[in-house]
Structure formats: structure tokens, C-alpha cells
Design a protein around this motif. Structure first.
Motif, PDB file in Angstrom:
ATOM      1  N   VAL A   1       0.848  -1.192   0.000  1.00  0.00           N
ATOM      2  CA  VAL A   1       0.000   0.000   0.000  1.00  0.00           C
ATOM      3  C   VAL A   1       0.882   1.241   0.000  1.00  0.00           C
ATOM      4  O   VAL A   1       0.627   2.209  -0.709  1.00  0.00           O
ATOM      5  CB  VAL A   1      -0.940  -0.015   1.224  1.00  0.00           C
TER       6      VAL A   1
ATOM      7  N   THR B   1      -8.081   3.158   1.374  1.00  0.00           N
ATOM      8  CA  THR B   1      -6.966   2.417   1.985  1.00  0.00           C
ATOM      9  C   THR B   1      -5.905   3.393   2.485  1.00  0.00           C
ATOM     10  O   THR B   1      -5.616   4.395   1.821  1.00  0.00           O
ATOM     11  CB  THR B   1      -6.335   1.462   0.950  1.00  0.00           C
TER      12      THR B   1
ATOM     13  N   SER C   1      -1.506  -1.695   7.083  1.00  0.00           N
ATOM     14  CA  SER C   1      -2.483  -0.919   6.321  1.00  0.00           C
ATOM     15  C   SER C   1      -3.900  -1.371   6.650  1.00  0.00           C
ATOM     16  O   SER C   1      -4.112  -2.467   7.201  1.00  0.00           O
ATOM     17  CB  SER C   1      -2.231  -1.059   4.816  1.00  0.00           C
TER      18      SER C   1
ATOM     19  N   THR D   1      -8.049  -1.160   4.995  1.00  0.00           N
ATOM     20  CA  THR D   1      -8.958  -0.814   3.895  1.00  0.00           C
ATOM     21  C   THR D   1     -10.398  -0.861   4.399  1.00  0.00           C
ATOM     22  O   THR D   1     -10.798  -1.850   5.034  1.00  0.00           O
ATOM     23  CB  THR D   1      -8.799  -1.804   2.722  1.00  0.00           C
TER      24      THR D   1
END
Lengths: 336, 329
Positions: A28, A203, A223, A225
Motif C-alpha cells: 500500500v 486504503t 495498512s 482498507t
């Protein structure tokens, strides 16, 4: 009612098979040190200044359990091809991922039907990222998923689902070895069974990356989302059913440790999806489903030349039933 | 509650047939295949070769504390093996196999009645291993492998397949460590579904010198295979494979062109909790080797003993084998 149940089954299959092919390595904000790792956000790829091409073969199997009994045997087989090109401030990345899922009644199950469901999955992605002044990278990508899901309740016709995504993202190096980034993906879904639907995933992530461009590196990336609920209700005169995409949150964490070119990677993804699912035979219901995926891999990554590696992956999905799938991957590539 | 049954013949898979004890680095006898793919990277060039082995049962009167009822008058074991290892650059390919192996499986004590049956049943097997490994900076190695074994006795015809990956690292020129994971699948007509389990291997070796001069190597390794079970078709019975723990060590040296080696291996089949009266079984193997190794030709003669024990009951076999290979550095 029948349609709703059918939709639950189909969405369940579609959802699970999407997760099974989910890319784990958290690209990401920064690129995975594993060059076979598929990017999630295009800007992340811009930090990698190597040219590479690679492929992966995966094979796995498992079971679905309901009330403690095995009801399905699950088999997964697929392959991935990926290429990454770096030309100064411009990076281009692309991959194609194909997978086939075979779901068969377990021999010990009480099922009376001769269940053998073949579901196909295909994913393509191409991205462009630009590295600007001040350690900022922006990127854009086209991402497409197609799924063909067998449905006995649909006259043994496959239900075809296509998701077309447009992604925009950025990644910033805020301090030496510290990176922040994020992006959005606008997804349009068409289905042979349901109305068209669309939603936008958001995200964001953070990464710490030490030893960049050396043969001993350490990278950790986390990360998240968020995917919102999206639904389109069918009118009585519509020929297709209502469309429904459940709300979900996906958390990822990825660790890469490279020692003299030998890369050890670990990744975990956990996803919670808010959706009410009822067991039609027992009446038992749950208001969410949980998925957890763990993957460990070892790979040789030279400065130039052939790469070789392998990975073991475990997949667990829980709702009114529980699925466990273990798979093995072999990957081969070339850095030039 | 389901009745239970142990398929003893399954015990042989992946534990007895492996001809070498080379987890971290290859044997100084290049005819021996490596046990995990990553170790192949540390070979000294390409090799083509083969070998043979035969064994005899120790006579019943010589079996310590034994009531072994089956007495084999002639050869109790025979096989032939081959190897082709190709190392053109930093990539190494290794294909090895065992052809037409005949052996006898001792059933030990009868777990269902706790009485001694002591029967021997003959079986035949063939196996092939394919490995590919890549070496990086002369310090690290990654490998993948595939294995297939066919096993046949009077009552069953089974096939084992396995695939897995491994890695190795080299420190201070002389210290090697390695680890690997294999997924194994056993198929049989009698099974309701495939039997699957996992094998974890780790090893460490200290190696000094060069094979064309003087060389010394010592290695230790451990291998753990999970317990597994599978239902029988059209039956309430199940097949069980116990958890096995293999510990092994070897010492090898090349002095003045002579190759001397000793290998110890202990395989422990743990008792299965689900099976009443099931017992632990232990197999101990000791092997010595004496041979000649030049730059091209290697020829080694091996003598080995295998002692299989369950409680005070015992079955012992003695082996004689040879390896011949040609190497190209």
C-alpha cells in the motif's frame, strides 16, 4: 426469499474466492521485497527501482465444516504472472492472476446432491506511478476482477461477476525509512444475476523500511482498507435481482527480513465483514464473517539474475460455517 | 464411537527409505541424495551415480528379547538407487530415486489385544525425488522439491506424493544451517479421502576442507512429521499414522583419498492417544561407510544395522550396500 438465499450463497462464494487470492504483502505504501508480490496501491511500486518479471504457481486444499461436520472438500489451483519496469521517474507494473476453485461434497457429508462446483477467478492489473520532488510518489491503476461461479440454483448456469476498479494513490517518505500513503479504488460491479452496483474502497498505511537498495533489508508495513456497504434494490419489473455489497474492514501487516539476499516474509490479513447470514436448516444466524490469512515465504532475491522461492499459506473463514485451506506456492522470476 | 485401525505399512513412508542424512549440506559421498533441496546448493559440482543395497534378518535366536515368529532364511531387503545432480552455475538440479525395493514390515505387538503377533509382511516400493536449488552469494540457498513413492504389499497399493521448500544459510565459511517444510499426501483405494500431513526439518553442519584434499564434516538434524488419520471407505474404521520424530547425526571425513563415515538415526513413532493400548515404537539405525574418493570417481561400501523395538520386543536387520559415482566439478 429464495433469491435472497441464492444471493447469500453466491456472494459468499464470490467473497471467499476473492479473499483466497488476496494479495497479502501489503504493497500500500512501499513495495514488497518479494518481487512476485502483487501491488495493492500503485504509488507503492514507485519506490522499487528494479526491473523484474516473475511467475507463481499455487496449489491448496481444505475443508468446510458446518456444525463440526465436514461438508465440502475445497481445492485451489492457480498461477500468477507479474512484471515491474522502472524507467527513471516512471514505473509500470502489471500482473495477471488466474485461479480455479473446486468445491466437492465431502464423502462423509449427508448431502444428497452430487456437489462439484468449479469456480474460476481472473484478475488483471496495470499501473503507472510517477516519482516527484520531495519524496512523493503518485500512481494510478486499472484493476479488473472476473469471477465465474457455478450455481445449481440458477439452472446450473454460471453466475458471472465482473468488478472494474480505478485506483488512485500516493506515497510519501516522511522521514528517513518512514513512509505514509493511501488511496482509493472506485469499483463498478456487473453481474449476470444482479443489478449493477458500485462503491469506493479507501486504503491507508504506514511502513518502516531500512536498508533500502542493499542486500540486507528490513521492512514492516501495516495498512487498513474500508469498504462501504452498497446496495441497489430491484424493481418488480427488473429482470435481475437486487445487488448487495457488504461493509468490511481489512487489516494487513507484513514483515520482510532480507539477509544477504535471502528473504523471509510473513504476512497476515484479517477482515471482518458486516453481514447477516442465516443457516436455512438450523435457523442459526451471525451478523458478521471473519477471515484470517497467514503466509510465510522464503525467497532468494539477487541484485540481478534468477529468483526462486516458496510460500505456505493458511486461510480461515468463519461465519455459520468454517473453512480452512492450506496452500503451497512456488515462485520463479528474473531481475534484470 | 468409531473403531480404529493402524495401517502399519504406512510407517515406512518418508522415514526408512531416505538413503542419506544430509539436511544442511550434502554427504561427502556425492552419490547420496540430499534430504532437503536447499542443501543441494552446497554440492561440489555435478554427479551421476548409483548404488545397491541388500539386508538380512538377524536369526530369531539372535534377536534380543525377541519372539519374532517369522524367520526369513534369505535376503530380507534389496534395492538399487540412482542419482543425477547437475550444477551448471549457482543453480543445482538433483534427481534421485530408489528402484524395486523389497523389504519386510514388522508388525510388532498387536495393539488391539496387547499380544505379540510378530509377523513380517513383504512390500515393494519405488520412489523418485526431484529438487531444484539456487545459491546466492555463496552464503544462502533456497530450494523446492517434489517426491513420489509407490508402495505395494499383499493388501494395499498406495502412493505418497510430497512437495515443499527449504532454505539454507552459511556462516563463517564453515557453519551451515537449514530448514524446510514438506506437505505430504498419501492416496489409497481404501481411503475415503487422501491422508495429509506436514513434515518439518531442521539441521546444522560444520564442514571444513575441500573434497579433493582433506575434508571433515559433522551434521545433526531433526525431522518431525505430524500425526494424521483418514476414514476408510464404506467402513467405520480409520487409518492412523503416528507422529514421528527423527533425530540423526553424521560424521564424515576424507583423508588421503579415503572416505570414512558414520551415521546414527533414531526414529520414534509416538503412541497415538486415540488408540487404546497403542505403543511407542523406536527404530535405531547405525551405518558406517568406507570408500575411496578422487576428483572424479567415488566408491563407498556401507554396513548398517536397524533395530526396531516395541516394548521388549525387537526386530533386527543388517544391511550391506555400495555407492559408485562420477563427479564433474
Amino acid at each position: 426469499m429464495i433469491h435472497n438465499r441464492l444471493m447469500q450463497i453466491i456472494l459468499g462464494f464470490a467473497f471467499i474466492y476473492s479473499l483466497l487470492t488476496f494479495q497479502l504483502f501489503g504493497q500500500v505504501v512501499t513495495p514488497g521485497l518479494n518481487i512476485i508480490a502483487k501491488p495493492i496501491m500503485p504509488a507503492a511500486s514507485g519506490w522499487s527501482k528494479i526491473n523484474s518479471v516473475g511467475g507463481e504457481y499455487k496449489d491448496g486444499n481444505g475443508k468446510r465444516k458446518l456444525d463440526g461436520d465436514d461438508i465440502y472438500n475445497l481445492e485451489v489451483e492457480g498461477s500468477t504472472g507479474i512484471v515491474g519496469l522502472s524507467m527513471g521517474n516512471v514505473d509500470i507494473d502489471a500482473y495477471i492472476d488466474e485461479a480455479r476453485f473446486d468445491t466437492k461434497n465431502d464423502a462423509t457429508s449427508d448431502a444428497t446432491s452430487d456437489g462439484d462446483y468449479i469456480n474460476d477467478y481472473s484478475e488483471t492489473y496495470i499501473s503507472l506511478s510517477l516519482t516527484g520532488e520531495g519524496d512523493v510518489i503518485v500512481g494510478a491503476a486499472i484493476h479488473e476482477l472476473t469471477k465465474s461461479i457455478f450455481s445449481a440454483s440458477n439452472g446450473d448456469e454460471d453466475v458471472r461477476i465482473k468488478q472494474s476498479g480505478l485506483i488512485g494513490s500516493f506515497s510519501v517518505k516522511v522521514f528517513e525509512s518512514v513512509f505514509l500513503g493511501g488511496g482509493v479504488e472506485r469499483i463498478s460491479e456487473t453481474s449476470s444475476l444482479t443489478l449493477d452496483n458500485e462503491w469506493t474502497n479507501a486504503t491507508a498505511g504506514i511502513a518502516f523500511w531500512f536498508g533500502q537498495e542493499t542486500d540486507s533489508q528490513f521492512r514492516v508495513e501495516a495498512s487498513v482498507t474500508e469498504s462501504p456497504k452498497a446496495e441497489k434494490a430491484a424493481d418488480p419489473d427488473d429482470t435481475k435481482s437486487s445487488a448487495y455489497h457488504p461493509n468490511s474492514r481489512t487489516n494487513r501487516i507484513n514483515l520482510d527480513l532480507m539477509i544477504n539476499g535471502l528473504l523471509f516474509s510473513y504476512a497476515n490479513i484479517s477482515q471482518i465483514t458486516s453481514q447477516e447470514i442465516t443457516n436455512s436448516s438450523t435457523g442459526e444466524s451471525v451478523d458478521k464473517s471473519e477471515t484470517s490469512i497467514n503466509e510465510g515465504s522464503v525467497q532468494w532475491i539477487p541484485e540481478e539474475g534468477m529468483i526462486l522461492g516458496f510460500a505456505f499459506k493458511s486461510f480461515v473463514h468463519k461465519e455459520i460455517y468454517e473453512e480452512n485451506i492450506d496452500s503451497f506456492k512456488i515462485n520463479l522470476g528474473f531481475i534484470f | 464411537m468409531k473403531n480404529i485401525l493402524i495401517l502399519l505399512s504406512i510407517l515406512v513412508f518418508g522415514s526408512i527409505n531416505v538413503a542419506s542424512a544430509q539436511v544442511a549440506t550434502p554427504s561427502l559421498d556425492p552419490t547420496n541424495p540430499v534430504e532437503i533441496a536447499a542443501a543441494a546448493s552446497w554440492r561440489f559440482g555435478s554427479t551421476v551415480g548409483g548404488g545397491g543395497k541388500f539386508g538380512t534378518q538377524k536369526s530369531d535366536s539372535e534377536q534380543l528379547d525377541s519372539n519374532t515368529l517369522s524367520n526369513l532364511s534369505g535376503v530380507a531387503f534389496v534395492n538399487s538407487s540412482y542419482i543425477f545432480a547437475y550444477q551448471p552455475t549457482s543453480v543445482t538440479f538433483e534427481i534421485s530415486g530408489i528402484v524395486n525395493e523389497t523389504d519386510y514390515q514388522w508388525d510388532g505387538s498387536d495393539s488391539s489385544s496387547d499380544t505379540t503377533s510378530d509377523n513380517l509382511s513383504e512390500y515393494e516400493s519405488n520412489e523418485i525425488h526431484v529438487k531444484i536449488a539456487i545459491r546466492g552469494n555463496n552464503q544462502v540457498s533456497v530450494g523446492i522439491e517434489y517426491q513420489s513413492e509407490n508402495y505395494k504389499d499383499a493388501s494395499s497399493d498406495t502412493k505418497l506424493t510430497a512437495y515443499g521448500g527449504s532454505f539454507g544459510m552459511r556462516f563463517l565459511d564453515n557453519i551451515f544451517i537449514a530448514g524446510g517444510l514438506n506437505k505430504k499426501t498419501l492416496k489409497a483405494d481404501e481411503f475415503e479421502s487422501d491422508m495429509k500431513w506436514q513434515e518439518l526439518i531442521a539441521g546444522i553442519a560444520f564442514q571444513f576442507g575441500s573434497p579433493d584434499q582433506k575434508m571433515f564434516k559433522v551434521e545433526g538434524a531433526i525431522k518431525i512429521e505430524d500425526e494424521a488419520n483418514v476414514n476408510l471407505s464404506n467402513s467405520t474404521l480409520s487409518f492412523y499414522r503416528p507422529k514421528t520424530v527423527t533425530t540423526q547425526g553424521s560424521i564424515e571425513t576424507i583423508l588421503g583419498g579415503y572416505l570414512l563415515s558414520y551415521r546414527y538415526r533414531r526414529i520414534l513413532y509416538e503412541a497415538i492417544d486415540d488408540i487404546v493400548l497403542d505403543k511407542e515404537r523406536e527404530v535405531t539405525r547405525n551405518r558406517i561407510g568406507l570408500g575411496y574418493r578422487s576428483t572424479v570417481l567415488t566408491a563407498v561400501l556401507y554396513g548398517e544395522t536397524r533395530i526396531e523395538k516395541e516394548d521388549s520386543n525387537k526386530y533386527e536387520t543388517q544391511y550391506l550396500g555400495f555407492n559408485v559415482s562420477f563427479s564433474f566439478m
